[in-house]
Design a protein around this motif. Structure first.
Motif, PDB file in Angstrom:
ATOM      1  N   GLN A   2       0.838  -1.201   0.000  1.00 21.81           N
ATOM      2  CA  GLN A   2       0.000   0.000   0.000  1.00 21.81           C
ATOM      3  C   GLN A   2       0.869   1.244   0.000  1.00 21.81           C
ATOM      4  O   GLN A   2       1.853   1.320   0.723  1.00 21.81           O
ATOM      5  N   ALA A   3       0.469   2.228  -0.793  1.00 19.27           N
ATOM      6  CA  ALA A   3       1.221   3.481  -0.835  1.00 19.27           C
ATOM      7  C   ALA A   3       0.251   4.632  -1.039  1.00 19.27           C
ATOM      8  O   ALA A   3      -0.885   4.424  -1.472  1.00 19.27           O
ATOM      9  N   LEU A   4       0.712   5.857  -0.719  1.00 18.04           N
ATOM     10  CA  LEU A   4      -0.098   7.041  -1.012  1.00 18.04           C
ATOM     11  C   LEU A   4       0.230   7.480  -2.435  1.00 18.04           C
ATOM     12  O   LEU A   4       1.332   7.959  -2.711  1.00 18.04           O
ATOM     13  N   VAL A   5      -0.743   7.275  -3.328  1.00 13.38           N
ATOM     14  CA  VAL A   5      -0.506   7.479  -4.753  1.00 13.38           C
ATOM     15  C   VAL A   5      -1.251   8.734  -5.216  1.00 13.38           C
ATOM     16  O   VAL A   5      -2.452   8.882  -4.970  1.00 13.38           O
ATOM     17  N   LEU A   6      -0.524   9.613  -5.881  1.00 10.79           N
ATOM     18  CA  LEU A   6      -1.169  10.736  -6.570  1.00 10.79           C
ATOM     19  C   LEU A   6      -1.540  10.229  -7.966  1.00 10.79           C
ATOM     20  O   LEU A   6      -0.668  10.015  -8.817  1.00 10.79           O
ATOM     21  N   GLU A   7      -2.842   9.987  -8.167  1.00 10.73           N
ATOM     22  CA  GLU A   7      -3.299   9.372  -9.427  1.00 10.73           C
ATOM     23  C   GLU A   7      -3.203  10.373 -10.577  1.00 10.73           C
ATOM     24  O   GLU A   7      -2.779  10.062 -11.676  1.00 10.73           O
ATOM     25  N   GLU A   8      -3.693  11.557 -10.288  1.00 13.16           N
ATOM     26  CA  GLU A   8      -3.634  12.675 -11.222  1.00 13.16           C
ATOM     27  C   GLU A   8      -3.834  13.919 -10.377  1.00 13.16           C
ATOM     28  O   GLU A   8      -4.086  13.818  -9.175  1.00 13.16           O
ATOM     29  N   LYS A   9      -3.715  15.073 -11.001  1.00 15.07           N
ATOM     30  CA  LYS A   9      -3.896  16.326 -10.262  1.00 15.07           C
ATOM     31  C   LYS A   9      -5.177  16.293  -9.427  1.00 15.07           C
ATOM     32  O   LYS A   9      -6.254  16.016  -9.957  1.00 15.07           O
ATOM     33  N   GLY A  10      -5.059  16.499  -8.123  1.00 19.42           N
ATOM     34  CA  GLY A  10      -6.230  16.577  -7.244  1.00 19.42           C
ATOM     35  C   GLY A  10      -6.794  15.248  -6.778  1.00 19.42           C
ATOM     36  O   GLY A  10      -7.768  15.244  -6.034  1.00 19.42           O
ATOM     37  N   VAL A  11      -6.200  14.123  -7.220  1.00 20.52           N
ATOM     38  CA  VAL A  11      -6.771  12.813  -6.846  1.00 20.52           C
ATOM     39  C   VAL A  11      -5.704  11.959  -6.157  1.00 20.52           C
ATOM     40  O   VAL A  11      -4.733  11.525  -6.783  1.00 20.52           O
ATOM     41  N   LEU A  12      -5.923  11.706  -4.853  1.00 23.94           N
ATOM     42  CA  LEU A  12      -5.011  10.855  -4.092  1.00 23.94           C
ATOM     43  C   LEU A  12      -5.705   9.559  -3.751  1.00 23.94           C
ATOM     44  O   LEU A  12      -6.913   9.549  -3.508  1.00 23.94           O
ATOM     45  N   SER A  13      -4.963   8.452  -3.713  1.00 26.00           N
ATOM     46  CA  SER A  13      -5.547   7.251  -3.135  1.00 26.00           C
ATOM     47  C   SER A  13      -4.502   6.458  -2.383  1.00 26.00           C
ATOM     48  O   SER A  13      -3.306   6.512  -2.687  1.00 26.00           O
ATOM     49  N   LEU A  14      -4.989   5.761  -1.372  1.00 27.57           N
ATOM     50  CA  LEU A  14      -4.151   4.871  -0.588  1.00 27.57           C
ATOM     51  C   LEU A  14      -4.445   3.483  -1.121  1.00 27.57           C
ATOM     52  O   LEU A  14      -5.513   2.932  -0.873  1.00 27.57           O
ATOM     53  N   ARG A  15      -3.530   2.924  -1.905  1.00 18.81           N
ATOM     54  CA  ARG A  15      -3.857   1.678  -2.591  1.00 18.81           C
ATOM     55  C   ARG A  15      -2.584   0.864  -2.854  1.00 18.81           C
ATOM     56  O   ARG A  15      -1.461   1.359  -2.713  1.00 18.81           O
TER      57      ARG A  15
END
Ligand SMILES: [Zn+2]
Length: 347
Positions: A2-15
């Motif tokens: 699991q990591a804190l991922v910046l998917e795109e501008k303004g979108v974070l997910s812990l996945r």
């Protein structure tokens, strides 16, 4: 993992994300304990880019980190399993021309955590070259270890300034980096460090350190305060740590003849400045890009007790609260200096 991922501008997910964890002969594997949130992490979150570095695919954030060595490559001599460490997030090509000159921070090929496309370390484990991994003294906590990276920028600024004992310094901008610069300038022997800002809340954080003198520029012009304090002579060294284009108006009024101006803050746009003002005082102008050969010295200063970064850690979040931590950082509360995320137990 699991990591804190910046998917795109303004979108974070812990996945879950696949990160390479192969330990080469010169590497160590580290269980991450604490990661500080930096302005650059927040900027990628809110804007998706910083200058030429553009987020094009999901990226793990975080580059101010400390943890514990859990595996050691066969050629590593100075670290052992169980060592508490902090890491320098930029890894240069050690055969490069810049590295050979000792200027590895300006190696064009440097790989820097959480700078696209390189992943950061808001994840349970990372693998890193042992040469850029530093053992924490016993009296330095993981939280302090994760503060070494931003403090290293202040140390680099003090080093570039070539400060002398008793110098009077002026720092423009009382954000986290301005405070780091002021603390490093004091540690380098400055007698007094004036620091300016528009925010009295930010200045109140700096004011708790003896030797740092806050100046609220909504009440008094900075140049007037410096002139009064130095009998009209000016500060020996002026550090620009705000990145504001307005800071360049009258910049050279702050500095004494033959003094130095050190540029630390990064203005978003080009700025104009008064060349004649600089020349007439023969001002030496220096710039700061990250740091080189600073981490050992920073740890020495912290361990000695001469620099205390603990008051700058405003709040600590659990890893599961990472997204909330980033939302708070993005809100930019004036009294928040450093927010940290903790991934493991213990201090
Ligand atoms: Zn940083």
């Amino acid at each position: 993992m699991q990591a804190l991922v910046l998917e795109e501008k303004g979108v974070l997910s812990l996945r879950d994300i696949d990160l390479p964890l192969t330990v080469g002969p010169d590497d160590v594997k580290i269980a991450i304990h604490t990661v500080g949130i930096c302005g650059s992490d927040v900027h990628y979150y809110t804007h998706g880019r910083i200058g030429p570095f553009v987020l094009r695919e999901p990226m793990v954030l975080g580059h101010e980190a400390a943890g514990t060595v859990v595996e050691v490559g066969s050629a590593v001599k100075h670290l052992n399993v169980g060592d508490r460490v902090c890491m320098e997030p930029g890894v240069p090509n050690l055969s490069s021309r810049a590295s050979k000159l000792g200027l590895y921070n300006v190696d064009p090929d440097v790989h820097f955590w959480a700078t696209p496309p390189v992943h950061g370390v808001l994840a349970p484990f990372t693998v890193h070259p042992a040469a850029f991994t530093y053992k924490l003294p016993d009296n330095v906590s993981f939280a302090e270890g994760a503060m070494v990276e931003p403090f290293a920028i202040g140390m680099q600024a003090a080093t570039r300034a070539r400060l002398q004992p008793g110098d009077v310094a002026a720092v423009i901008g009382c954000g986290p980096i301005g405070i780091m610069v002021a603390l490093a300038a004091l540690a380098a022997g400055c007698s007094r460090v004036f620091i300016s800002d528009l925010s009295s809340e930010k200045l109140a954080v700096a004011e708790q350190y003896p030797g740092i003198l806050p100046v609220n520029i909504t009440e008094r012009p900075f140049a007037g305060v410096i002139a009064e304090a130095t009998g009209g002579w000016g500060a020996d060294v002026v550090f620009e740590a705000s990145g504001s284009p307005r800071a360049f108006d009258g910049l050279f009024d702050l500095v004494r003849p033959g003094g130095a101006v050190v540029l630390v803050g990064l203005p978003v746009e080009k700025v104009s400045f008064d060349v004649a003002g600089a020349i007439s005082k023969e001002v030496r102008i220096e710039t700061v890009f990250r740091y080189a050969n600073i981490f050992d010295r920073a740890l020495e200063l912290i361990a000695s007790g001469k620099v205390d970064l603990k008051p700058l850690i405003t709040a600590t979040f659990n890893f599961s609260q990472s997204i909330a931590a980033f939302e708070r950082a993005a809100a930019g509360k004036a009294s928040d200096v450093k927010l940290q995320i903790r991934l493991a137990d213990g201090t």
